[in-house]
Enzyme design. Structure first.
Site, mmCIF file in Angstrom:
data_model
loop_
_atom_site.group_PDB
_atom_site.id
_atom_site.type_symbol
_atom_site.label_atom_id
_atom_site.label_comp_id
_atom_site.label_asym_id
_atom_site.label_seq_id
_atom_site.Cartn_x
_atom_site.Cartn_y
_atom_site.Cartn_z
ATOM 1 N N ASP A 67 -9.888 7.248 5.103
ATOM 2 C CA ASP A 67 -9.193 7.098 6.379
ATOM 3 C C ASP A 67 -9.352 8.321 7.270
ATOM 4 O O ASP A 67 -9.822 9.376 6.834
ATOM 5 C CB ASP A 67 -7.702 6.783 6.137
ATOM 6 C CG ASP A 67 -7.098 7.591 4.990
ATOM 7 O OD1 ASP A 67 -7.680 8.617 4.611
ATOM 8 O OD2 ASP A 67 -6.039 7.195 4.481
ATOM 9 N N ASN A 136 6.098 5.442 -0.235
ATOM 10 C CA ASN A 136 6.472 4.032 -0.037
ATOM 11 C C ASN A 136 5.449 3.098 -0.704
ATOM 12 O O ASN A 136 5.420 1.910 -0.420
ATOM 13 C CB ASN A 136 6.600 3.720 1.458
ATOM 14 C CG ASN A 136 5.310 3.991 2.223
ATOM 15 O OD1 ASN A 136 4.303 4.356 1.624
ATOM 16 N ND2 ASN A 136 5.346 3.816 3.530
ATOM 17 N N HIS A 138 2.200 3.299 -0.327
ATOM 18 C CA HIS A 138 0.979 3.044 0.446
ATOM 19 C C HIS A 138 -0.250 3.627 -0.238
ATOM 20 O O HIS A 138 -0.157 4.615 -0.964
ATOM 21 C CB HIS A 138 1.117 3.499 1.912
ATOM 22 C CG HIS A 138 1.047 4.982 2.138
ATOM 23 N ND1 HIS A 138 1.922 5.651 2.945
ATOM 24 C CD2 HIS A 138 0.179 5.925 1.695
ATOM 25 C CE1 HIS A 138 1.600 6.934 2.983
ATOM 26 N NE2 HIS A 138 0.555 7.116 2.225
ATOM 27 N N GLU A 143 0.218 0.277 4.839
ATOM 28 C CA GLU A 143 1.662 0.454 4.744
ATOM 29 C C GLU A 143 2.328 -0.825 4.217
ATOM 30 O O GLU A 143 1.721 -1.907 4.248
ATOM 31 C CB GLU A 143 2.222 0.774 6.132
ATOM 32 C CG GLU A 143 1.643 2.036 6.760
ATOM 33 C CD GLU A 143 2.235 3.314 6.181
ATOM 34 O OE1 GLU A 143 2.952 3.256 5.161
ATOM 35 O OE2 GLU A 143 1.977 4.385 6.761
HETATM 36 C C1 F6R Z 1 -5.274 10.013 1.994
HETATM 37 C C2 F6R Z 1 -4.571 8.750 1.909
HETATM 38 C C3 F6R Z 1 -3.111 8.652 1.641
HETATM 39 C C4 F6R Z 1 -2.598 9.626 0.588
HETATM 40 C C5 F6R Z 1 -1.100 9.442 0.364
HETATM 41 C C6 F6R Z 1 -0.544 10.468 -0.578
HETATM 42 O O1 F6R Z 1 -6.647 9.819 2.289
HETATM 43 O O2 F6R Z 1 -5.200 7.767 2.101
HETATM 44 O O3 F6R Z 1 -2.804 7.346 1.257
HETATM 45 O O4 F6R Z 1 -3.287 9.426 -0.608
HETATM 46 O O5 F6R Z 1 -0.426 9.528 1.584
HETATM 47 O O6 F6R Z 1 -0.605 11.728 0.030
HETATM 48 P P1 F6R Z 1 -0.278 13.056 -0.755
HETATM 49 O O7 F6R Z 1 -1.338 13.214 -1.783
HETATM 50 O O8 F6R Z 1 -0.358 14.145 0.291
HETATM 51 O O9 F6R Z 1 1.090 12.900 -1.328
#
Ligand code: F6R
Length: 247
Positions: A67, A136, A138, A143
């Site tokens: 992303d 959450n 995701h 989401e």
């Molecule tokens: C990152 C991504 C997000 C993260 C998620 C967890 O490329 O796609 O889904 O993997 O938000 O983020 P952290 O590791 O910072 O807790």
């Protein structure tokens, strides 16, 4: 789903890095699906170290990232392209042209997303997709409530994700509200998936994802339907699963 429990973040990172390195050793020209965020930083650090030591080479590997924020230039301090350069690409022998991150400044974001899916397919598809998970549930920027059938698409970030990512920006207002993200369909197309999760603050979401119902209210729960998923998590992240763990 295979679950590997590690005592702490450092050992989780080593296990994850070992799986990625093994993929590259088995198929040097493999396509790696990569993630940003805090969770993979330790694994990337291990890969940099092993690359420097000559244990694993990324010379033939290709990568596609999950992303990117919409509206951020690749050079922006908080862009995911920059994150990847600083945490991995600038320190290993991967060929820059073989690394792919969605363009946050694309004039036509929908066309950028369609082209990204076509490019990934032309590379032969993803051999190993690395994922983190949000509080959450995701994965990438998919989401709660998002359609499982989507390929790469434009997403609107949830308030919770904006709050979680706020720590990287000077103020909450600066966190982009939209992003380009691989969809659940793009992720499920990967041959193998490696999801890494650390910390007690994610334990509840992880328990729902692993042993709750498959529902788009918990996007990571879709991984229960994939034939080859490995979850590498520290004990804190697995703490809500104890006793009721579904392998
Ligand atoms: C990152 C991504 C997000 C993260 C998620 C967890 O490329 O796609 O889904 O993997 O938000 O983020 P952290 O590791 O910072 O807790």
């Amino acid at each position: 789903m295979r679950i590997i429990e590690c005592p702490d973040y450092a050992s989780m990172s080593r296990r994850a890095a070992a799986m990625i390195a093994a993929q590259v050793l088995l198929k040097p020209d493999c396509v790696l699906g990569l993630a940003t965020g805090s969770t993979p930083v330790g694994a990337y650090r291990e890969l940099v170290k092993w690359n420097r030591e000559g244990l694993v080479s990324f010379k033939e590997a290709r990568s596609v990232n999950l992303d990117e924020y919409l509206g951020l230039a690749p050079e922006h301090e908080q862009s995911y392209r920059r994150f990847m350069q600083e945490n991995l690409f600038d320190h290993i022998d991967i060929v820059p042209e073989n690394t792919h991150v969605l363009n946050g400044l694309a004039a036509d974001p929908d066309a950028e997303c369609a082209a990204y899916d076509a490019m990934t397919a032309a590379l032969g598809g993803i051999d190993l997709q690395l994922l983190g998970m949000g509080h959450n549930g995701h994965i990438a920027f998919n989401e709660p409530g998002d359609d499982f059938g989507l390929g790469t698409h434009v997403v609107t970030l949830s308030e919770r994700t904006i709050d979680a990512n706020r720590r990287f920006f000077a103020s909450r207002d600066e966190v982009p509200r939209r992003a380009l993200s691989m969809g659940i369909r793009s992720i499920m197309l990967a041959r193998r998936i490696l999801i890494i999760v650390s910390g007690e603050d994610k334990a509840e979401a992880l328990a729902k994802a692993v042993s709750g119902p498959v529902t788009n209210e918990v996007p990571a729960s879709v991984l229960q339907l994939h034939p080859d998923v490995t979850l590498v998590a520290d004990s804190a992240a697995l703490s809500a699963l104890k006793g009721g763990r579904a392998e």
